[in-house]
Design a protein around this motif. Structure first.
Motif, PDB file in Angstrom:
ATOM      1  N   ILE A   1       0.863  -1.186   0.000  1.00  0.00           N
ATOM      2  CA  ILE A   1       0.000   0.000   0.000  1.00  0.00           C
ATOM      3  C   ILE A   1       0.896   1.231   0.000  1.00  0.00           C
ATOM      4  N   LEU A   2       0.635   2.138  -0.958  1.00  0.00           N
ATOM      5  CA  LEU A   2       1.448   3.337  -1.110  1.00  0.00           C
ATOM      6  C   LEU A   2       0.816   4.492  -0.317  1.00  0.00           C
ATOM      7  N   PHE A   3       1.626   5.101   0.547  1.00  0.00           N
ATOM      8  CA  PHE A   3       1.169   6.229   1.365  1.00  0.00           C
ATOM      9  C   PHE A   3       1.673   7.533   0.742  1.00  0.00           C
ATOM     10  N   PRO A   4       0.906   8.629   0.848  1.00  0.00           N
ATOM     11  CA  PRO A   4       1.384   9.934   0.370  1.00  0.00           C
ATOM     12  C   PRO A   4       2.371  10.547   1.352  1.00  0.00           C
ATOM     13  N   ASP A   5       2.786  11.751   1.078  1.00  0.00           N
ATOM     14  CA  ASP A   5       3.685  12.474   1.986  1.00  0.00           C
ATOM     15  C   ASP A   5       2.881  12.901   3.233  1.00  0.00           C
ATOM     16  N   ILE A   6       3.222  12.311   4.383  1.00  0.00           N
ATOM     17  CA  ILE A   6       2.519  12.579   5.625  1.00  0.00           C
ATOM     18  C   ILE A   6       3.528  13.100   6.641  1.00  0.00           C
ATOM     19  N   MET A   7       3.355  14.360   7.041  1.00  0.00           N
ATOM     20  CA  MET A   7       4.296  14.961   7.989  1.00  0.00           C
ATOM     21  C   MET A   7       4.272  14.197   9.302  1.00  0.00           C
ATOM     22  N   GLY A   8       5.442  13.781   9.750  1.00  0.00           N
ATOM     23  CA  GLY A   8       5.556  13.052  10.999  1.00  0.00           C
ATOM     24  C   GLY A   8       5.466  11.550  10.848  1.00  0.00           C
ATOM     25  N   LEU A   9       5.191  11.058   9.618  1.00  0.00           N
ATOM     26  CA  LEU A   9       5.084   9.619   9.420  1.00  0.00           C
ATOM     27  C   LEU A   9       5.987   9.117   8.295  1.00  0.00           C
ATOM     28  N   CYS A  10       5.789   9.600   7.090  1.00  0.00           N
ATOM     29  CA  CYS A  10       6.577   9.095   5.960  1.00  0.00           C
ATOM     30  C   CYS A  10       6.583  10.107   4.832  1.00  0.00           C
ATOM     31  N   LYS A  11       7.460   9.867   3.855  1.00  0.00           N
ATOM     32  CA  LYS A  11       7.528  10.690   2.655  1.00  0.00           C
ATOM     33  C   LYS A  11       6.629  10.101   1.577  1.00  0.00           C
ATOM     34  N   ALA A  12       6.494  10.830   0.471  1.00  0.00           N
ATOM     35  CA  ALA A  12       5.592  10.400  -0.600  1.00  0.00           C
ATOM     36  C   ALA A  12       6.025   9.062  -1.176  1.00  0.00           C
ATOM     37  N   HIS A  13       5.034   8.270  -1.605  1.00  0.00           N
ATOM     38  CA  HIS A  13       5.226   6.970  -2.252  1.00  0.00           C
ATOM     39  C   HIS A  13       5.888   5.936  -1.332  1.00  0.00           C
ATOM     40  N   GLN A  14       5.689   6.111  -0.029  1.00  0.00           N
ATOM     41  CA  GLN A  14       6.211   5.110   0.915  1.00  0.00           C
ATOM     42  C   GLN A  14       5.354   3.847   0.825  1.00  0.00           C
TER      43      GLN A  14
END
Length: 777
Positions: free
Chosen positions: A194-207
């Protein structure tokens, strides 16, 4: 010599304890255990009685002569029984006690009318106790721990579903994620990336984080298929990272739908309690080990409930306040007596003392007598609460307050709760002549008070126009030749507050002229409304004339950008919301939420309790349930009812005092009315037992306040996050607020009532008639 019947009645508990021994053939062994308590005659009588009770019989039993319910005939061990349902229950229980045998003891229990009535009364009491047992809730925020799950505002995607189409995240927890799919998805058993977007405090884009498919269900509310995934073993290191992220954003983002509903309902309940609380929260800061009262949170209820709370001498002077705080740090609660008496020279003298001080000096009665004669007695109850760091941090996060926004906010670490008790006690009445005594000099309250910043809801603020906080140098002209330097503390269109840098050498005139170079203000004529020689602070009002009004408007217009930054009105709103958050999590007493309904016990919705509280004594909380029968229930009525609640909710009374006398020898409780305790012949006996230290007098005040309005100043903010998750539930919760009718506050006042009783003083306001007498709790 005692008769056999006297011995049987005296040693009834011993006989019951010996029945199992007889049934096991060990009666002599059982008798030897009690040999130190029995003489030869008693031993023989008890032995014969135990043998008689355990001997079998075939006598038919019939309780129709005193049965309260329809009787039925049935066979028990082949013996005809004519019993109602209570008699049948007694038969079943007593038969089991005698090892499933029909004995003389069983027969006598069934056919004994007194035993039958006791069982009916016992069952009725159990029914009443169950009806008045209410679910409890803590003032502290609900801790969801591993169940914490949010409804984030971002979307994710996966190549395993429609070639990477974006999916709205319904819920995200440390170990699971739920997404909304337009079509019923099908996933393989292997981990799904599952690809996550850029989330401040969690991960960068395409994580990319791998999850395993768990299940899918269709939601009729969203008309989407909700697919749930569990974090895969290969990406287990993401669990603590996601948990840390959730902890950081859970106060700003809506939680998963069910969790957000639970959190919102708790917040609304707590706000309702603060809105209707009789306590005035005074927020304290600590400087050099000295507690300094700084801010006071006023609501419509506590301002009306405590007259004089807006007065500059609402709290005692500095020396007396320090003594009170020393006592509060040790005991967390105290009762403060204040009065103003006239000395022999005609000079008014303010007095202030705690209950413990007056008891220790044995002058409580004389102090009350002097205060009542002057008509100035004021009795206050104080409680001290320490604000946990987590509460202060959460309050700043929820209200989006930064540390640099105010110097005072981070310094407020304690709350002093104060409430006046004069109305609930009424005029104190002495039952004997009070001897004169000498009052210690340290009870004099002549020192200046700490300056207080009163914070209130915008609707309760009586200012006709906004004030602006500024600190500008000024010069004040008292006359032709006398000019003093000062600092302007705040400014409004029609007045200002200034602080002189040195005390004036002459009397303060009625009018003065003020010049403030930085505001381009020169020689404006002001009337002196108030001057404090201790603080050198003056409150001024602009003299009403066209020239002055025109000049003041011009000054305000020229300095609008500077004044807007320090607008007290805006700062007041920040303080109000922050202090409200702290007060809602740290209330010092038990509060009961009341809803609309027909049956009295059904109107008791939820009981909110501090983590440590004596307000429930002499009763105890069981897990998350609170027994309230001892405070409000009519213990002799069926079905369960409460005349106390009816009087409170119909506004016939605002206060009710629940009184219990606890006997120390066996902890037995005896419920008393205020009339019995304070105005009957029983009072002298209670005083005697208190002096002999044989009993404890427990008194709890029930104070009822109706919800004047449907919402509180914080309702819209509480529901804001929920509206992002489910608008239907948002509307339902908003409409549900009108079903909450009252808040009843339970506050323990036992130390005060016990001290007044011993000092031969009794309250008059809470006395009831003898017809209101409750049964023993």
């Amino acid at each position: 010599m005692s008769t056999e019947q006297d011995i049987i009645e005296r040693y009834g508990s011993v006989i019951k304890a010996l029945i199992p021994y007889q049934q096991q053939g060990k009666l002599l062994e059982g008798l030897n255990r009690f040999s130190s308590r029995l003489n030869a005659q008693a031993r023989n009588v008890i032995k014969n009685e135990v043998i008689r009770l355990t001997s079998q019989t075939d006598a038919p039993a019939d309780n129709s002569a005193f049965a309260q319910f329809p009787v039925k005939k049935f066979a028990h061990f082949g013996i005809t029984m004519t019993l109602d349902r209570v008699g049948a229950e007694i038969l079943k229980r007593e038969t089991a006690r005698y090892l499933d045998q029909y004995t003389v003891g069983v027969f006598e229990s069934i056919t004994n009318s007194d035993f039958y009535k006791n069982q009916v009364t016992r069952k009725l009491r159990q029914k009443i106790m169950q009806a008045f047992t209410v679910q409890s809730q803590s003032y502290k925020d609900i801790v969801f721990d591993d169940d914490l799950s949010i409804t984030p505002h971002f979307s994710v995607s996966t190549t395993a579903y429609q070639n990477g189409r974006s999916l709205a995240v319904v819920a995200l927890s440390a170990s699971e994620i739920t997404v909304a799919c337009t079509r019923s998805p099908k996933f393989a058993d292997e981990p799904v990336p599952i690809l996550f977007p850029d989330i401040m405090g969690l991960c960068k884009a395409h994580q990319e984080i791998h999850y395993r498919f768990k299940d899918v269900e269709f939601s009729s509310r969203t008309q989407r298929h909700h697919a749930t995934f569990t974090l895969a073993e290969e990406d287990e290191e993401w669990r603590p990272k996601i948990a840390k992220y959730l902890a950081g954003v859970s106060l700003r983002m809506p939680l998963e739908r069910d969790l957000e509903i639970e959190r919102t309902m708790q917040a609304l309940d707590r706000d309702r309690i603060v809105e209707n609380s009789p306590w005035i929260p005074v927020f304290l800061r600590n400087e050099n080990d000295t507690f300094i009262p700084t801010m006071v949170l006023l609501t419509g209820t506590n301002a009306e409930r405590n007259p004089g709370c807006r007065n500059t001498r609402f709290l005692p002077g500095k020396a007396r306040f320090k003594r009170i705080m020393d006592e509060l740090q040790r005991y967390h609660e105290t009762f403060v007596f204040r009065a103003t008496i006239v000395s022999g020279t005609g000079k008014p003298i303010e007095l202030c003392a705690t209950l413990r001080e007056l008891e220790h000096a044995n002058i409580l009665g004389f102090f009350i007598k002097l205060a009542e004669e002057s008509g100035s007695l004021a009795i206050w109850q104080y409680r001290l609460s320490e604000i946990p760091d987590t509460d202060r941090s959460n309050a700043m996060t929820i209200q989006d307050i930064k540390t640099e926004d105010s110097e005072l906010i981070p310094q407020l670490k304690h709350i002093l709760y104060a409430r006046m008790m004069n109305e609930e006690l009424g005029k104190l009445k002495a039952h004997c002549n009070i001897e004169k005594a000498k009052l210690p000099k340290q009870l004099s309250d002549s020192q200046a008070c700490w300056p207080l910043h009163f914070v209130m809801e915008e609707g309760n603020d009586r200012r006709a126009e906004p004030r602006y906080r500024i600190e500008k140098s000024a010069s004040v002209k008292f006359g032709l030749m006398s000019t003093y330097h000062a600092i302007v503390r705040d400014f409004s269109l029609s007045g200002m507050q200034i602080e002189l840098l040195s005390p004036p050498q002459e009397a303060t005139p009625e009018f003065i002229k003020v010049s403030v170079p930085d505001l381009k203000m020169k020689g404006l004529r002001y009337q002196v409304l108030n001057y404090s020689p201790q603080t050198l602070v003056m409150r001024l009002k602009l003299e009403a004339n066209d020239a002055n009004n025109k000049m003041a408007s011009k000054i305000k217009g020229q300095n609008a950008s500077m004044l807007k930054i320090r607008n007290i009105e805006q700062q007041q709103k920040v303080y109000f919301r922050y202090l409200w958050e702290l007060a809602s999590r740290n209330q010092p007493h038990i509060a009961i939420q009341i809803i609309n309904g027909r049956q009295m016990h059904g109107r008791l919705k939820t009981v909110y309790m501090p983590e440590q509280s004596n307000d429930l004594y002499p009763f105890k909380q069981l897990t998350n349930e609170v027994p309230l029968h001892g405070f409000v229930a009519d213990m002799d009525k069926s079905p369960p009812d409460s005349s106390v609640l009816r009087r409170l909710l119909q506004q016939a009374n605002r206060y009710h005092m629940a009184i219990h006398c606890e006997r120390k020898a066996d902890q037995r409780l005896i419920a008393l009315t205020a009339h019995e305790c304070f105005a009957s012949k029983l009072r002298k006996q209670i005083v005697q037992y208190l002096e002999e230290n044989k009993v404890i007098l427990c008194a709890t005040t029930l104070e009822c306040h109706a919800n004047v309005r449907q919402t509180t100043p914080m309702t819209k903010q509480r529901l804001a996050l929920l509206s992002k998750v489910d608008m239907d539930v948002y509307e339902k919760l908003l409409n549900l607020q009108h079903t909450y009718s009252h808040v009843i506050h339970l506050i323990d006042v036992s130390p005060l009532i016990q001290a007044l009783t011993l000092a031969q003083y009794v309250p008059t306001e809470s006395q009831e008639t003898a017809s209101d007498k409750p049964e023993s709790a």
